[in-house]
Write a protein that holds these residues in place. Structure first.
Motif, short mmCIF file in Angstrom:
data_model
loop_
_atom_site.label_atom_id
_atom_site.label_comp_id
_atom_site.label_asym_id
_atom_site.label_seq_id
_atom_site.Cartn_x
_atom_site.Cartn_y
_atom_site.Cartn_z
N ASP A 331 7.05 -7.62 0.04
CA ASP A 331 7.60 -7.67 1.51
C ASP A 331 7.34 -8.74 2.46
O ASP A 331 7.43 -9.17 3.25
N ARG A 332 5.93 -9.32 2.81
CA ARG A 332 5.12 -9.54 3.61
C ARG A 332 5.73 -11.41 2.95
O ARG A 332 6.07 -12.31 4.08
N GLU A 333 5.63 -12.03 1.86
CA GLU A 333 6.11 -12.62 1.31
C GLU A 333 7.91 -13.42 1.63
O GLU A 333 7.79 -14.17 1.77
N ILE A 334 7.96 -12.52 1.13
CA ILE A 334 10.01 -12.83 1.11
C ILE A 334 10.39 -11.05 2.08
O ILE A 334 10.50 -10.07 1.13
N PRO A 335 10.78 -11.26 2.85
CA PRO A 335 11.02 -9.99 4.37
C PRO A 335 12.59 -9.67 3.31
O PRO A 335 13.20 -10.04 3.13
N GLY A 336 12.01 -8.23 3.10
CA GLY A 336 12.79 -7.38 2.86
C GLY A 336 12.81 -7.13 1.04
O GLY A 336 13.36 -6.08 0.63
N ALA A 337 12.21 -7.28 0.44
CA ALA A 337 11.89 -8.04 -1.22
C ALA A 337 11.14 -6.66 -1.05
O ALA A 337 9.85 -6.59 -0.31
N PRO A 338 10.80 -5.98 -2.65
CA PRO A 338 12.33 -6.22 -3.44
C PRO A 338 12.94 -5.58 -3.28
O PRO A 338 13.57 -4.71 -2.36
#
Length: 421
Positions: A331-338
């Protein structure tokens, strides 16, 4: 023919004695004891004669085989004979060529569609054959010959539903619906009971849920979790292959760093699907793999990131906490992930699969289920139990060992296959 006249027994024995006498000193000088030298010389003579005979037989067989020709070979030679004139192309009328093309093309265009649709249904039916016999087969046996739908029949039906792994909650929901219909006088025949079961199962499986839309984010991150041995890595490989065939750019993250050769197994799947795999050494921090995989997916503008995770017992709190950490990193690297957390479950474990799903859902909220090994079990009713009790959709089901036997779950087809006569 003078040489033939010399082949008398006395002459042959004389030649043998001369050969043995000349060979004996050589054998003695090479280390053979003198008392055995004559016997050794005869052995050498026998061996040499045997080799000569075998060579002659081999040569004769080659000559005999080369001299034979089958009628088919003769026909092929005649067809290739350049002296035979070919039929000129001009002898075929242009209108006949056009007519042939018009007759062939519609057949090629119209036949594949229905065959493909039938093939999918038949493969589903084969995959669910054990579940069908354990559930619907027993229901049909119960209903066969019945003229009245009474309380005893409903009670027996309840037992069948429970033992088919639909679970207590789902079974009670179905029985309540049957009792209500019976009270209202709407169940007068076995076929009506069967039809009501089909409708109620379809309602349970078709609950409102967020559909899997891999185009809703870029990269779309799918995190696959589950205990050891359920087929997580194989599922990821098959999903990667399906997405790649759809033209999507896929990256795999080998987050199962604890199981021996897990990364190598995922690497093989990556090579088959021709997709990139991000991995670390065995025993590395899974969160570090998730971090690098997320970075790679963003940098390479991937459409989908599929992240494998270490198999863990659902009863181990520390391992469940690690899953939460991986989620935070993503979530930190790709907001909303997974964007999708898929739980892989082995359908052959029945109610234990439902227990696993409940505990995993408490630790990491699930978005979907992948049920593997459905083709080898009579416990396919667990599909309904999971959907009813967790309100988590079944996204994919494994109905075989082939690469394309991981199929998107279709509730309508599932019910149709189960109740197909």
């Amino acid at each position: 023919m003078e040489w033939f006249d010399l082949l008398s027994l006395d002459n042959i024995m004389q030649w043998l004695n001369t050969f043995v006498a000349s060979l004996t000193p050589l054998l003695v000088s090479s280390g053979v004891p003198e008392e055995y030298s004559s016997l050794a010389a005869l052995g050498v003579l026998y061996l040499g004669a045997t080799i000569v005979v075998l060579l002659l037989v081999f040569i004769l067989l080659k000559i005999f085989k080369g001299s034979r020709k089958s009628p088919k070979e003769d026909a092929e030679v005649e067809e290739e004979d350049p002296s035979v004139p070919e039929v000129p192309a001009a002898t075929v009328a242009p209108e006949e060529v056009v007519k042939e093309e018009l007759e062939v093309e519609p057949e090629l265009e119209t036949e594949p569609a229905p065959v493909t649709a039938l093939g999918v249904f038949e493969r589903f039916k084969a995959g669910f054959s054990k579940t069908q016999s354990s559930l619907v087969g027993r229901v049909d046996s119960l209903l066969h010959g019945r003229t009245a739908i009474d309380a005893d029949l409903i009670e027996e039906l309840e037992e069948i539903l429970i033992t088919a792994d639909l679970g207590m909650q789902t079974t009670q929901q179905l029985i309540d619906s049957l009792e209500s219909s019976r009270t209202r006088g709407e169940l007068a025949s076995p076929d009506q009971v069967r039809q009501l079961l089909m409708e109620e199962l379809a309602k349970i499986l078709n609950f409102d849920s967020k559909p899997l839309d891999v185009t809703s984010a870029s990269p779309f991150v799918i995190m696959v979790i589950g205990v050891n041995g359920v087929g997580k890595t194989t599922t990821i490989g098959k999903l990667a292959n399906q997405f790649a065939l759809e033209g999507k750019k896929v990256i795999l993250g080998a987050g199962d760093t604890f199981r021996a050769a897990a990364a190598e197994q995922l690497q093989i799947w990556g090579e088959r699907a021709e997709v990139e795999v991000v991995s670390h050494s065995e025993g590395a921090d899974p969160s570090a793999v998730a971090f690098d995989a997320a970075k790679a997916a963003v940098a390479r503008k991937a459409d989908i990131l599929l992240l494998d995770t270490a198999g863990r017992l659902h009863t181990k709190v520390n391992l469940m906490e690690e899953l939460k950490k991986i989620r935070r990193v993503l979530d930190r690297e790709i907001p909303g992930a997974p964007h999708e957390v898929l739980l892989a479950l082995d359908a052959t474990t029945g109610q234990n699969a439902l227990t696993q799903a409940k505990l995993f859902n408490e630790a990491v909220p699930l978005d979907g289920i992948v049920l593997t090994k459905l083709d080898g079990t009579a416990k396919g009713g667990i599909v309904v139990a999971i959907a009813a009790e967790l309100q988590v959709p079944v996204r994919f089901i494994g109905i075989g060992e082939q690469l394309d036997d991981l199929r998107p779950f279709d509730a309508e087809m599932f019910v149709s296959v189960l109740f197909d006569r």
